[in-house]
Design an enzyme around this catalytic site. Structure first.
Site, PDB file in Angstrom:
ATOM      1  CE  LYS A  33      -2.313  -0.981   3.822  1.00 48.29           C
ATOM      2  NZ  LYS A  33      -1.871  -2.336   4.209  1.00 48.29           N
ATOM      3  NE  ARG A  70      -4.973  -1.199   9.350  1.00 46.15           N
ATOM      4  CZ  ARG A  70      -3.866  -0.577   8.911  1.00 46.15           C
ATOM      5  NH1 ARG A  70      -3.933   0.602   8.379  1.00 46.15           N
ATOM      6  NH2 ARG A  70      -2.715  -1.175   9.020  1.00 46.15           N
ATOM      7  NE  ARG A 115       6.653  -2.438   6.122  1.00 46.24           N
ATOM      8  CZ  ARG A 115       5.333  -2.218   6.123  1.00 46.24           C
ATOM      9  NH1 ARG A 115       4.702  -1.971   4.991  1.00 46.24           N
ATOM     10  NH2 ARG A 115       4.658  -2.287   7.241  1.00 46.24           N
ATOM     11  NE  ARG A 137       5.465  -0.112  10.463  1.00 43.47           N
ATOM     12  CZ  ARG A 137       4.336  -0.074   9.759  1.00 43.47           C
ATOM     13  NH1 ARG A 137       4.309   0.549   8.592  1.00 43.47           N
ATOM     14  NH2 ARG A 137       3.244  -0.634  10.207  1.00 43.47           N
ATOM     15  NE  ARG A 191       1.063  -4.753  11.332  1.00 45.09           N
ATOM     16  CZ  ARG A 191       2.022  -4.322  10.498  1.00 45.09           C
ATOM     17  NH1 ARG A 191       3.237  -4.785  10.600  1.00 45.09           N
ATOM     18  NH2 ARG A 191       1.738  -3.429   9.579  1.00 45.09           N
TER      19      ARG A 191
HETATM   20  P1  AMP Z   1       0.055   0.860   8.761  1.00 45.65           P
HETATM   21  O1  AMP Z   1       1.265   1.708   8.573  1.00 45.65           O
HETATM   22  O2  AMP Z   1      -1.049   1.208   7.825  1.00 45.65           O
HETATM   23  O3  AMP Z   1       0.387  -0.613   8.769  1.00 45.65           O
HETATM   24  O4  AMP Z   1      -0.526   1.191  10.234  1.00 45.65           O
HETATM   25  C1  AMP Z   1       0.275   0.999  11.392  1.00 45.65           C
HETATM   26  C2  AMP Z   1      -0.607   0.907  12.612  1.00 45.65           C
HETATM   27  O5  AMP Z   1      -1.350   2.128  12.771  1.00 45.65           O
HETATM   28  C3  AMP Z   1      -1.666  -0.191  12.586  1.00 45.65           C
HETATM   29  O6  AMP Z   1      -1.144  -1.463  12.970  1.00 45.65           O
HETATM   30  C4  AMP Z   1      -2.673   0.352  13.604  1.00 45.65           C
HETATM   31  O7  AMP Z   1      -2.207   0.205  14.928  1.00 45.65           O
HETATM   32  C5  AMP Z   1      -2.645   1.849  13.283  1.00 45.65           C
HETATM   33  N1  AMP Z   1      -3.632   2.212  12.224  1.00 45.65           N
HETATM   34  C6  AMP Z   1      -3.377   2.740  11.002  1.00 45.65           C
HETATM   35  N2  AMP Z   1      -4.514   2.941  10.317  1.00 45.65           N
HETATM   36  C7  AMP Z   1      -5.519   2.524  11.109  1.00 45.65           C
HETATM   37  C8  AMP Z   1      -6.926   2.453  10.962  1.00 45.65           C
HETATM   38  N3  AMP Z   1      -7.546   2.847   9.832  1.00 45.65           N
HETATM   39  N4  AMP Z   1      -7.658   1.950  11.994  1.00 45.65           N
HETATM   40  C9  AMP Z   1      -7.076   1.552  13.144  1.00 45.65           C
HETATM   41  N5  AMP Z   1      -5.752   1.571  13.335  1.00 45.65           N
HETATM   42  C10 AMP Z   1      -4.963   2.058  12.341  1.00 45.65           C
END
Ligand code: AMP
Length: 214
Positions: free
Chosen positions: A13, A85, A119, A152, A163
């Site tokens: 993404k 999400r 990553r 990360r 996840r």
């Molecule tokens: P990402 O970088 O998109 O993988 O997001 C990293 C973390 O941010 C996720 O594992 C969640 O803890 C939080 N997060 C990001 N977007 C959302 C969302 N739309 N709803 C809930 N938590 C989110």
């Protein structure tokens, strides 16, 4: 143009959004980047979301919805990465905005695990690299801004499985929610090392074919 990009962790993404942003007139907005930057800056928002990010759990809908609504205010052309999400978030978004298309990235769990463990992400601008398939020109340094690259905490094996489960249980139903409501652009990837530019070309051609890119 209002685009959503949707897929499991490690589906690309962030990488694809950043390339799409370079090619068409849309701003890449990532909820994950917004939260990570808040944690880094130790802001009120950062303090509220830190434990969720560390454990790979979802931040509560109410808080995410508020952050996204504020961020999208006055922004007409964007690719939204990492939101919605949950079905609750999808309904909330649907209530205040018409989205033009959803780009769905479909990858296997094996690819997710393989990609996330290798990553590396820029601490400054969030640009995403892979230690084998999308290497920075200089090890540990971001090509885009010169920032330091890091692994990360939530990309470590103990958190990745959780996840993936969260994605299956909470996020996959979002696809069903949008089915028939907005056009889908499907990107299927069955190889961890699939050429990024080729995948992005495929997404952009589908946007053109469906008359979404004007
Ligand atoms: P990402 O970088 O998109 O993988 O997001 C990293 C973390 O941010 C996720 O594992 C969640 O803890 C939080 N997060 C990001 N977007 C959302 C969302 N739309 N709803 C809930 N938590 C989110």
């Amino acid at each position: 143009m209002k685009l959503l990009i949707f897929g499991p962790p490690g589906s690309g993404k962030g990488t694809y959004s950043s390339r799409i942003e370079d090619r068409i007139d849309v701003k890449h907005i990532s909820t994950g980047d917004i939260f990570r930057s808040a944690v880094k800056g130790n802001t009120d928002l950062g303090k509220k979301v830190k434990e969720y990010l560390d454990s790979g759990e979802l931040v509560p809908d109410e808080l995410v919805n508020k952050v996204v609504k504020e961020r999208l205010e006055g922004t007409d052309d964007f690719i939204l990465d990492g939101y919605p999400r949950t079905v609750e978030q999808a309904k909330f978004l649907d209530g205040f905005m018409d989205v033009d298309a959803i780009i769905v990235l479909d990858v296997t769990d094996e690819i997710t695990i393989e990609r996330l463990s290798a990553r590396r992400v820029c601490k400054e601008c969030g640009e995403v690299f892979h230690r084998l398939f999308n290497k920075p020109k200089k090890e540990g340094v971001c090509d885009k801004c010169g920032g330091e690259l890091y692994h990360r905490d939530d990309d470590k094996p103990s958190v990745i499985r959780d996840r993936i489960k969260t994605y299956e249980n909470m996020s996959e139903p979002v696809i069903e929610y949008f089915e028939g409501k907005i056009p889908f652009v499907i990107n299927r990837c069955r190889k961890a090392d699939a050429p990024i530019d080729k995948m992005v070309d495929g997404i952009i051609s589908q946007l053109e074919e469906k008359d979404i890119l004007s």
